[in-house]
Design a protein around this motif. Structure first.
Motif, PDB file in Angstrom:
ATOM      1  N   ARG A   1      -1.481  -5.230 -11.983  1.00 63.52           N
ATOM      2  CA  ARG A   1      -1.510  -6.286 -13.004  1.00 63.52           C
ATOM      3  C   ARG A   1      -2.853  -6.340 -13.713  1.00 63.52           C
ATOM      4  N   THR A   2      -3.948  -6.158 -12.942  1.00 65.61           N
ATOM      5  CA  THR A   2      -5.274  -6.266 -13.559  1.00 65.61           C
ATOM      6  C   THR A   2      -5.722  -4.956 -14.204  1.00 65.61           C
ATOM      7  N   GLU A   3      -5.310  -3.832 -13.637  1.00 62.04           N
ATOM      8  CA  GLU A   3      -5.781  -2.529 -14.128  1.00 62.04           C
ATOM      9  C   GLU A   3      -4.769  -1.804 -15.015  1.00 62.04           C
ATOM     10  N   SER A   4      -3.514  -2.216 -14.929  1.00 64.40           N
ATOM     11  CA  SER A   4      -2.419  -1.539 -15.656  1.00 64.40           C
ATOM     12  C   SER A   4      -2.353  -0.044 -15.330  1.00 64.40           C
ATOM     13  N   VAL A   5      -2.489   0.293 -14.074  1.00 62.48           N
ATOM     14  CA  VAL A   5      -2.342   1.695 -13.654  1.00 62.48           C
ATOM     15  C   VAL A   5      -0.956   1.821 -13.007  1.00 62.48           C
ATOM     16  N   PRO A   6      -0.028   2.561 -13.658  1.00 62.84           N
ATOM     17  CA  PRO A   6       1.351   2.624 -13.143  1.00 62.84           C
ATOM     18  C   PRO A   6       1.440   3.167 -11.715  1.00 62.84           C
ATOM     19  N   ALA A   7       0.480   4.004 -11.322  1.00 58.98           N
ATOM     20  CA  ALA A   7       0.521   4.605  -9.975  1.00 58.98           C
ATOM     21  C   ALA A   7       0.567   3.522  -8.902  1.00 58.98           C
ATOM     22  N   PHE A   8      -0.062   2.400  -9.163  1.00 56.90           N
ATOM     23  CA  PHE A   8      -0.106   1.339  -8.160  1.00 56.90           C
ATOM     24  C   PHE A   8       1.244   0.619  -8.026  1.00 56.90           C
ATOM     25  N   ARG A   9       2.063   0.673  -9.100  1.00 57.89           N
ATOM     26  CA  ARG A   9       3.405   0.088  -8.986  1.00 57.89           C
ATOM     27  C   ARG A   9       4.232   0.925  -7.999  1.00 57.89           C
ATOM     28  N   ILE A  10       4.073   2.232  -8.104  1.00 57.13           N
ATOM     29  CA  ILE A  10       4.769   3.129  -7.165  1.00 57.13           C
ATOM     30  C   ILE A  10       4.273   2.850  -5.747  1.00 57.13           C
ATOM     31  N   GLY A  11       2.940   2.650  -5.643  1.00 62.07           N
ATOM     32  CA  GLY A  11       2.347   2.339  -4.336  1.00 62.07           C
ATOM     33  C   GLY A  11       2.925   1.064  -3.748  1.00 62.07           C
ATOM     34  N   ALA A  12       3.136   0.055  -4.611  1.00 59.79           N
ATOM     35  CA  ALA A  12       3.695  -1.223  -4.144  1.00 59.79           C
ATOM     36  C   ALA A  12       5.104  -1.015  -3.615  1.00 59.79           C
ATOM     37  N   VAL A  13       5.912  -0.269  -4.366  1.00 58.78           N
ATOM     38  CA  VAL A  13       7.304  -0.017  -3.940  1.00 58.78           C
ATOM     39  C   VAL A  13       7.303   0.719  -2.589  1.00 58.78           C
ATOM     40  N   CYS A  14       6.468   1.751  -2.498  1.00 57.94           N
ATOM     41  CA  CYS A  14       6.384   2.530  -1.242  1.00 57.94           C
ATOM     42  C   CYS A  14       5.964   1.627  -0.070  1.00 57.94           C
ATOM     43  N   SER A  15       4.999   0.738  -0.327  1.00 62.01           N
ATOM     44  CA  SER A  15       4.503  -0.141   0.740  1.00 62.01           C
ATOM     45  C   SER A  15       5.594  -1.090   1.215  1.00 62.01           C
TER      46      SER A  15
ATOM     47  N   LEU B   1       2.541  -6.115   8.675  1.00 61.26           N
ATOM     48  CA  LEU B   1       1.733  -7.032   7.860  1.00 61.26           C
ATOM     49  C   LEU B   1       0.834  -6.249   6.907  1.00 61.26           C
ATOM     50  N   LEU B   2       0.277  -5.143   7.420  1.00 66.61           N
ATOM     51  CA  LEU B   2      -0.583  -4.307   6.562  1.00 66.61           C
ATOM     52  C   LEU B   2       0.232  -3.742   5.396  1.00 66.61           C
ATOM     53  N   ALA B   3       1.426  -3.234   5.695  1.00 67.96           N
ATOM     54  CA  ALA B   3       2.268  -2.650   4.635  1.00 67.96           C
ATOM     55  C   ALA B   3       2.592  -3.710   3.575  1.00 67.96           C
ATOM     56  N   LEU B   4       2.921  -4.922   4.026  1.00 71.17           N
ATOM     57  CA  LEU B   4       3.197  -6.003   3.069  1.00 71.17           C
ATOM     58  C   LEU B   4       1.937  -6.337   2.261  1.00 71.17           C
ATOM     59  N   GLY B   5       0.802  -6.378   2.969  1.00 73.02           N
ATOM     60  CA  GLY B   5      -0.484  -6.667   2.311  1.00 73.02           C
ATOM     61  C   GLY B   5      -0.827  -5.616   1.274  1.00 73.02           C
ATOM     62  N   VAL B   6      -0.627  -4.350   1.629  1.00 73.93           N
ATOM     63  CA  VAL B   6      -0.929  -3.261   0.689  1.00 73.93           C
ATOM     64  C   VAL B   6      -0.005  -3.359  -0.525  1.00 73.93           C
ATOM     65  N   GLY B   7       1.251  -3.735  -0.284  1.00 75.96           N
ATOM     66  CA  GLY B   7       2.196  -3.895  -1.386  1.00 75.96           C
ATOM     67  C   GLY B   7       1.733  -4.962  -2.367  1.00 75.96           C
ATOM     68  N   VAL B   8       1.322  -6.106  -1.829  1.00 77.48           N
ATOM     69  CA  VAL B   8       0.836  -7.206  -2.685  1.00 77.48           C
ATOM     70  C   VAL B   8      -0.447  -6.774  -3.397  1.00 77.48           C
ATOM     71  N   TRP B   9      -1.316  -6.101  -2.659  1.00 76.57           N
ATOM     72  CA  TRP B   9      -2.590  -5.623  -3.222  1.00 76.57           C
ATOM     73  C   TRP B   9      -2.324  -4.672  -4.387  1.00 76.57           C
ATOM     74  N   CYS B  10      -1.367  -3.754  -4.209  1.00 74.89           N
ATOM     75  CA  CYS B  10      -1.025  -2.789  -5.262  1.00 74.89           C
ATOM     76  C   CYS B  10      -0.510  -3.519  -6.505  1.00 74.89           C
ATOM     77  N   LEU B  11       0.323  -4.535  -6.293  1.00 70.20           N
ATOM     78  CA  LEU B  11       0.851  -5.293  -7.434  1.00 70.20           C
ATOM     79  C   LEU B  11      -0.280  -5.999  -8.184  1.00 70.20           C
ATOM     80  N   TRP B  12      -1.225  -6.537  -7.406  1.00 69.79           N
ATOM     81  CA  TRP B  12      -2.369  -7.241  -8.006  1.00 69.79           C
ATOM     82  C   TRP B  12      -3.235  -6.269  -8.820  1.00 69.79           C
ATOM     83  N   ILE B  13      -3.499  -5.083  -8.249  1.00 66.65           N
ATOM     84  CA  ILE B  13      -4.300  -4.072  -8.969  1.00 66.65           C
ATOM     85  C   ILE B  13      -3.551  -3.598 -10.207  1.00 66.65           C
TER      86      ILE B  13
END
Lengths: 291, 69
Positions: free
Chosen positions: B30-44, B16-28
């Motif tokens: 989208r709002t911050e436009s930091v590509p690193a978080f897209r990688i984080g979402a995929v990894c999560s 559940l945490l991994a799924l949550g972190v993935g959604v959180w990364c996608l949200w960040i």
């Protein structure tokens, strides 16, 4: 004297004694950490808008530490299962990996994460001096966007003597990006990554400062909660590493030769404690790093 | 609860945490436009799938070995 029910279950409880003991202990731990988490939540809810730090912690590092603890939970269960299958060599290796995971987790906390906070400095500006430091606070820009104002200027303190010497009248700070370029829209939201201070230095007069300190527990309710909870959790990780090391050393080998089921039960109890500690970290990670 | 049961619970929470972190990364992202978080979402999300796979494997293995405590 032989301690009874270390291997076989007690007829009245249906469990061997150490298992009853560890669950009673974990129940008390739930109350301890539950109280601390509740305190954190209420302090945060009661904070003034914009006053509670958000996105200050390094999420990639926190995620790595979370992954390390999850891996250690897997290896400790594998160590226990290996003992159940009477495969001592496999147990030895799995336990070694578990210990190493615990040590790496503590290393990241004590060598990287905490010292990074200790080196950081923040000065809360008095209300009547906020306008004077507008170039570092950017409150006009924030007001236009309907965001809460900033009151803190942070970064690396150049003149540490200013903290104790009353004759030094100002703080010299290498500003964090948020204070170096406060009107930049990119600084309106938290970053969740470590961004080092800039080379831009600001001089803040002590007379204009409400309160100033390094990022230590006394800096704010946020850091008091952060260091208390992560510190207490770190002590639990250390305790787990010590117990695992004890069971991994020749003491474990001797016990295995004498009564392998007894060692398996000890590892199970230590594993239950370890899982609890890892579960606590998941809450810490979500509360402090993400939310 | 045995270590086996607690481990399955822990892996469920971690998933559940991994799924949550993935959604959180996608949200960040989208709002911050930091590509690193897209990688984080995929990894999560990959981590979540790995945890589910491991959880199922672990449950079946424990059942097969009949490790009951």
């Amino acid at each position: 004297m032989e301690i009874p029910y270390t291997v076989t279950a007690r007829p009245d409880t249906g469990l061997w004694n150490a298992k009853v003991g560890i669950w009673l202990f974990l129940a008390s731990e739930v109350m301890l950490f539950g109280g601390l988490f509740s305190a954190y939540v209420f302090l945060r809810l009661d904070a003034d808008p914009g006053a509670w730090p958000h996105g200050l912690l390094n999420v990639p590092v926190g995620t790595m530490n979370t992954a390390i603890l999850i891996v250690s939970s897997v290896t400790v269960v594998m160590a226990w299962a290996s003992l159940k299958m009477r495969r001592f060599r496999a147990y030895w290796w799995y336990m070694l990996v578990t210990i190493l995971c615990g040590v790496i987790f503590l290393g990241v906390k004590l060598i990287y994460e905490w010292p990074q906070k200790f080196e950081h400095f923040g000065a809360f500006i008095k209300k009547d001096a906020l306008e004077k430091y507008e170039p570092y606070l950017g409150n006009h820009h924030l007001a236009e966007k309907g965001l809460p104002p900033r009151t803190e200027i942070s970064g690396h303190l150049h003149n540490h003597e200013a903290l104790h010497d009353e004759n030094v009248k100002e703080y010299e700070i290498a500003l964090d990006p948020v204070n170096a370029d406060p009107a930049n829209p990119a600084m309106d939201r938290p970053h969740f990554l470590y961004i080092p201070p800039t080379e831009k230095v600001a001089k803040i007069e002590k007379a204009d400062v409400e309160y100033a300190n390094m990022f230590l527990p006394k800096h704010s309710a946020y850091f008091a909660s952060y260091f208390t909870i992560t510190g207490l959790h770190g002590l639990h990780v250390l305790a787990g590493v010590i117990v695992f090391t004890y069971l991994w050393l020749p003491v474990g080998t001797k016990l295995y030769k004498r009564n392998p089921e007894h060692l398996a039960n000890r590892v199970e109890v230590a594993g239950l404690f370890w899982h609890f500690v890892d579960l606590i970290w998941i809450y810490v990670f979500a509360l402090f790093y993400l939310l | 609860m045995s270590l086996k049961g607690f481990h399955i619970l822990f892996i469920s929470v971690s998933t559940l945490l991994a799924l949550g972190v993935g959604v959180w990364c996608l949200w960040i992202e989208r709002t911050e436009s930091v590509p690193a978080f897209r990688i984080g979402a995929v990894c999560s999300f990959v981590a979540a799938v790995a945890l589910i796979t491991y959880g199922v494997w672990f449950f079946r293995k424990m059942k097969r070995l009949r490790i009951i405590t």
